[in-house]
Design an enzyme around this catalytic site. Structure first.
Site, short mmCIF file in Angstrom:
data_model
loop_
_atom_site.label_atom_id
_atom_site.label_comp_id
_atom_site.label_asym_id
_atom_site.label_seq_id
_atom_site.Cartn_x
_atom_site.Cartn_y
_atom_site.Cartn_z
N LYS A 178 0.84 -1.20 0.00
CA LYS A 178 0.00 0.00 0.00
C LYS A 178 0.87 1.25 0.00
O LYS A 178 2.09 1.19 0.22
CB LYS A 178 -0.94 -0.01 1.22
CG LYS A 178 -0.25 -0.01 2.56
CD LYS A 178 -1.26 -0.08 3.68
CE LYS A 178 -0.56 -0.07 5.05
NZ LYS A 178 -1.53 -0.05 6.16
N TYR A 208 15.28 30.71 4.45
CA TYR A 208 14.11 31.37 5.03
C TYR A 208 14.26 31.54 6.53
O TYR A 208 14.68 30.61 7.24
CB TYR A 208 12.85 30.56 4.73
CG TYR A 208 12.39 30.63 3.31
CD1 TYR A 208 11.98 31.84 2.73
CD2 TYR A 208 12.36 29.49 2.52
CE1 TYR A 208 11.55 31.90 1.42
CE2 TYR A 208 11.94 29.53 1.20
CZ TYR A 208 11.53 30.74 0.66
OH TYR A 208 11.11 30.80 -0.65
#
Length: 385
Positions: free
Chosen positions: A50, A276
């Site tokens: 999955k 940043y």
């Protein structure tokens, strides 16, 4: 000292299919040894693929696992099962998740094995199979304490009879899922085992004669041979990673490594910041390198000022914030140039960074980091020479 970047995406995930097959062999050997010691049949392997095979690429990984002789693949929903079938996989495919009305056609058109985890799902699948004039094989999930999907273990006498009585359904297996198999101190693991045994007895009393039972995910597989039953459901172990905090002597190898390249090198002066928020400040002159891998690629934002990568066989720190598309590393003292390889996960020289280490650094779990690897990262599948 700066160098311009190009438009080429340099960050790639390399998936070693031979490592994957080796992990299957190691698990099979463990199961064979345990079966020999206990006198029980060797459990089958239901390989969990999955979430795009835990970020490794479901189509290629599923094909490799099928070729390795696993009994069944398992995915989260019908769409994931369709991807596997369209990749040419013929092995049985179990769908773990809850079904909706729109999912039912895919179950039949792509020959998937659904999970019945609610009375509604049982009725909907029975009606859909009857309308198609077929008998549909399915697995029934028992909720033994996870309190997520599944028929409650203590309510089976009300919910199971209608499923067993439906002429268009064939219950091929019962299963459950452990909530705390990777928590050695938890008492719930033992309680769930007891409640599953009791649920199986109720099912037999109601007329279910199937002997196919499965319960063990990777952690439970390592912890307790008593829950191996007829099949086990390894996920993380297939990909060469042991669920933390558990340990094992199994010879497993991580199948996935994550690589990039330096695209720019520049100097910063004492006290200057980078990135940043300027959360990194240079303590003296430093040399920084820019790597085109960011949180849009699945490199966790929390690795800023905390994580490390490998360059020229050395561990070097990630400095400043991880941006959407890039990060900066401190390569002071190293002779590096644009084009030099950077390893975010994997081995370089005698150094190695694995996903358990990275997860521990930022307080998360390996599953999350692998499953979040971005779609824009190219997967390269390789075999050893």
């Amino acid at each position: 000292m700066a160098a311009a970047t190009t438009d080429v995406r340099h960050t790639v995930a390399r998936v070693d299919l031979d490592a994957l097959r080796g992990n299957v062999r190691a698990l099979r050997s463990l199961l064979e040894e345990g079966a020999l010691a206990s006198g029980r049949p060797v459990p089958a392997i239901i390989a969990v693929v999955k979430a795009n095979a835990y970020g490794h690429g479901a189509a290629s990984v599923g094909s490799a696992l099928e070729a390795s002789g696993v009994a069944m693949l398992a995915c989260a929903d019908v769409d994931e099962g369709v991807v596997l079938r369209e990749a040419g996989i013929a092995a049985p495919i179990l769908v773990f998740g809850a079904l909706g009305i729109s999912d039912l056609d895919g179950i039949f058109s792509h020959r998937l094995t659904p999970t019945i985890s609610s009375p509604w799902a049982g009725r909907a699948l029975a009606d859909a199979a009857a309308a198609r004039g077929t008998v549909l094989g399915c697995h029934v999930k028992i909720d033994t304490g996870m309190n997520r999907l599944g028929l409650r273990h203590d309510n089976l006498r009300r919910t199971l009879p209608a499923i067993l009585a439906a002429p268009s359904l064939r219950v091929d297996a019962l299963y459950t899922h452990f909530a705390t198999a990777d928590e050695p101190e938890s008492e719930l693991f033992g309680l769930q085992q007891q409640q599953f045994v009791a649920a199986r007895e109720v099912a037999a009393d109601l007329g279910l004669r199937t002997t196919h039972v499965h319960a063990a995910n990777s952690a439970a597989l390592l912890r307790d041979e008593r829950v191996w039953f007829d099949a086990v459901r390894p996920g993380l172990l297939l990909y060469g990673i042991v669920p933390p905090p558990l340990m094992t002597t199994l010879q497993l190898e991580p199948a996935l490594s994550l690589h990039s390249r330096i695209v720019a090198v520049k100097g910063v002066r004492d006290g200057e910041g980078a990135g940043y928020g300027q959360v990194f400040r240079a303590a003296g002159p430093r040399t920084l390198a820019v790597v085109p891998a960011g949180y849009a690629d699945g490199v966790d934002w929390r690795l800023g000022n905390r994580g490390v990568v490998l360059v020229r066989g050395r561990r070097v720190p990630i400095v400043g914030r991880v941006s959407m598309d890039m990060l900066s590393i401190d390569v002071t003292g190293l002779d590096v140039s644009p084009g030099d390889e950077v390893v975010l996960l994997g081995r370089q020289g005698d150094q190695r960074i694995d996903v358990r280490e990275v997860a521990a650094t930022i307080g998360t779990i390996p599953w999350e980091l692998l499953c979040r690897l971005g779609a824009r990262i190219q997967r390269e599948y390789c075999h050893r020479p």
